[in-house]
Design a protein around this motif. Structure first.
Motif, PDB file in Angstrom:
ATOM      1  N   ARG A 276       0.847  -1.191   0.000  1.00  0.00           N
ATOM      2  CA  ARG A 276       0.000   0.000   0.000  1.00  0.00           C
ATOM      3  C   ARG A 276       0.882   1.241   0.000  1.00  0.00           C
TER       4      ARG A 276
ATOM      5  N   TYR B 128     -10.329  11.757  -9.557  1.00  0.00           N
ATOM      6  CA  TYR B 128     -10.249  10.544  -8.727  1.00  0.00           C
ATOM      7  C   TYR B 128      -8.888  10.282  -8.081  1.00  0.00           C
TER       8      TYR B 128
ATOM      9  N   LEU C 190      -8.879   9.464  -4.315  1.00  0.00           N
ATOM     10  CA  LEU C 190      -9.865   8.513  -3.796  1.00  0.00           C
ATOM     11  C   LEU C 190      -9.232   7.160  -3.479  1.00  0.00           C
ATOM     12  N   GLY C 191      -9.831   6.444  -2.541  1.00  0.00           N
ATOM     13  CA  GLY C 191      -9.484   5.052  -2.282  1.00  0.00           C
ATOM     14  C   GLY C 191      -8.053   4.813  -1.829  1.00  0.00           C
TER      15      GLY C 191
ATOM     16  N   GLN D 281      -5.021   1.626  -8.234  1.00  0.00           N
ATOM     17  CA  GLN D 281      -5.895   2.387  -7.338  1.00  0.00           C
ATOM     18  C   GLN D 281      -7.175   1.598  -7.157  1.00  0.00           C
ATOM     19  N   LEU D 282      -7.573   1.447  -5.893  1.00  0.00           N
ATOM     20  CA  LEU D 282      -8.724   0.632  -5.550  1.00  0.00           C
ATOM     21  C   LEU D 282      -9.678   1.435  -4.686  1.00  0.00           C
ATOM     22  N   ILE D 283     -10.930   1.485  -5.100  1.00  0.00           N
ATOM     23  CA  ILE D 283     -11.975   2.151  -4.322  1.00  0.00           C
ATOM     24  C   ILE D 283     -12.879   1.054  -3.786  1.00  0.00           C
ATOM     25  N   THR D 284     -12.915   0.887  -2.463  1.00  0.00           N
ATOM     26  CA  THR D 284     -13.625  -0.244  -1.880  1.00  0.00           C
ATOM     27  C   THR D 284     -15.047   0.113  -1.480  1.00  0.00           C
TER      28      THR D 284
ATOM     29  N   ALA E   3     -16.280  -3.106  -5.070  1.00  0.00           N
ATOM     30  CA  ALA E   3     -15.034  -2.346  -5.159  1.00  0.00           C
ATOM     31  C   ALA E   3     -14.745  -2.066  -6.625  1.00  0.00           C
ATOM     32  N   GLU E   4     -13.972  -1.010  -6.891  1.00  0.00           N
ATOM     33  CA  GLU E   4     -13.603  -0.680  -8.258  1.00  0.00           C
ATOM     34  C   GLU E   4     -12.093  -0.535  -8.378  1.00  0.00           C
TER      35      GLU E   4
ATOM     36  N   LYS F  57      -9.839   1.307 -10.109  1.00  0.00           N
ATOM     37  CA  LYS F  57     -10.046   2.576 -10.812  1.00  0.00           C
ATOM     38  C   LYS F  57      -8.932   2.895 -11.792  1.00  0.00           C
TER      39      LYS F  57
ATOM     40  N   CYS G   9      -9.740  -6.618  -1.219  1.00  0.00           N
ATOM     41  CA  CYS G   9     -11.210  -6.657  -1.331  1.00  0.00           C
ATOM     42  C   CYS G   9     -11.800  -7.751  -0.446  1.00  0.00           C
TER      43      CYS G   9
END
Length: 154
Positions: free
Chosen positions: A5, A30, A33-34, A50-53, A57-58, A60, A85
Motif C-alpha cells: 500500500r 479521482y 480517492l481510495g 488504485q482501488l476504491i472499496t 469495489a472498483e 479505478k 477486497c
C-alpha cells in the motif's frame, strides 16, 4: 519485486496515472480517492493500482512502466487488490477499460474478470478526452465494464 500500500504523495505517481488514463480532468477527479498499491523493484516504483472499496469495489486505475509490462507486475497488483477486497468483505471487484484496448480486455479476462456491460461514448471531449485517439487501430469511444465476483470466497 514487492507490492504494498502506498501512503505517499499521489502526485508523484501521476505519470503512471497518465499511462492508464488520457484525461487529466478525470485523473484530477479521482486521484485522491481510495487506496493505492504500488509494485516496487530495487526501490523503484514500476506499477500502481488504485482501488476504491465498498460492497462493489472498483479497480479505478492501474499501470505498469512500459519496460516491465508482461513480466507479472500487473498480475501481482491485481492479486493484491483481490486480497484487499476479500479482507474488506467486498462482494465483487469491477474494472472498466476502453473497448478499443484489446490488450487490456485480454489481461483482465486472464485475471478472472468477466464482461459485465458496455458504456457507449464514455471517452469523448465532454468527459475530458481528446478527439482522435486510436488504440490498436480502433477509435477510442466506448468503455467496457468487467467484474469478478468475490462473494463466498475465503
Amino acid at each position: 519485486m514487492i507490492v504494498h500500500r502506498y501512503d505517499g504523495d499521489r502526485d508523484l505517481l501521476r505519470p503512471l496515472f497518465r499511462e492508464a488514463d488520457d484525461s487529466e480532468q478525470q485523473i484530477d477527479a479521482y486521484l485522491d480517492l481510495g487506496a493505492v498499491f504500488v509494485a516496487e523493484d530495487d526501490g523503484e516504483i514500476i506499477g500502481h493500482l488504485q482501488l476504491i472499496t465498498g460492497d462493489d469495489a472498483e479497480l479505478k486505475s492501474m499501470a505498469v512502466t512500459e519496460s516491465r509490462r508482461g513480466t507479472g507486475v500487473g498480475r501481482a497488483l491485481v492479486r493484491a487488490a483481490l486480497e484487499h477486497c476479500r479482507q474488506n468483505a467486498a462482494k465483487r471487484l469491477l474494472v472498466a477499460t476502453a473497448a478499443a484496448d484489446i490488450g487490456n480486455l485480454r489481461f483482465y479476462q486472464r485475471q478472472g474478470f468477466r464482461m459485465l456491460r458496455i458504456e457507449r461514448d464514455a471517452f469523448v471531449p465532454s468527459t475530458g478526452y481528446p478527439d482522435e485517439i486510436v488504440i490498436d487501430g480502433i477509435p477510442l469511444r466506448d468503455r467496457v465494464w468487467l467484474s469478478q465476483d468475490l462473494a463466498g470466497e475465503a
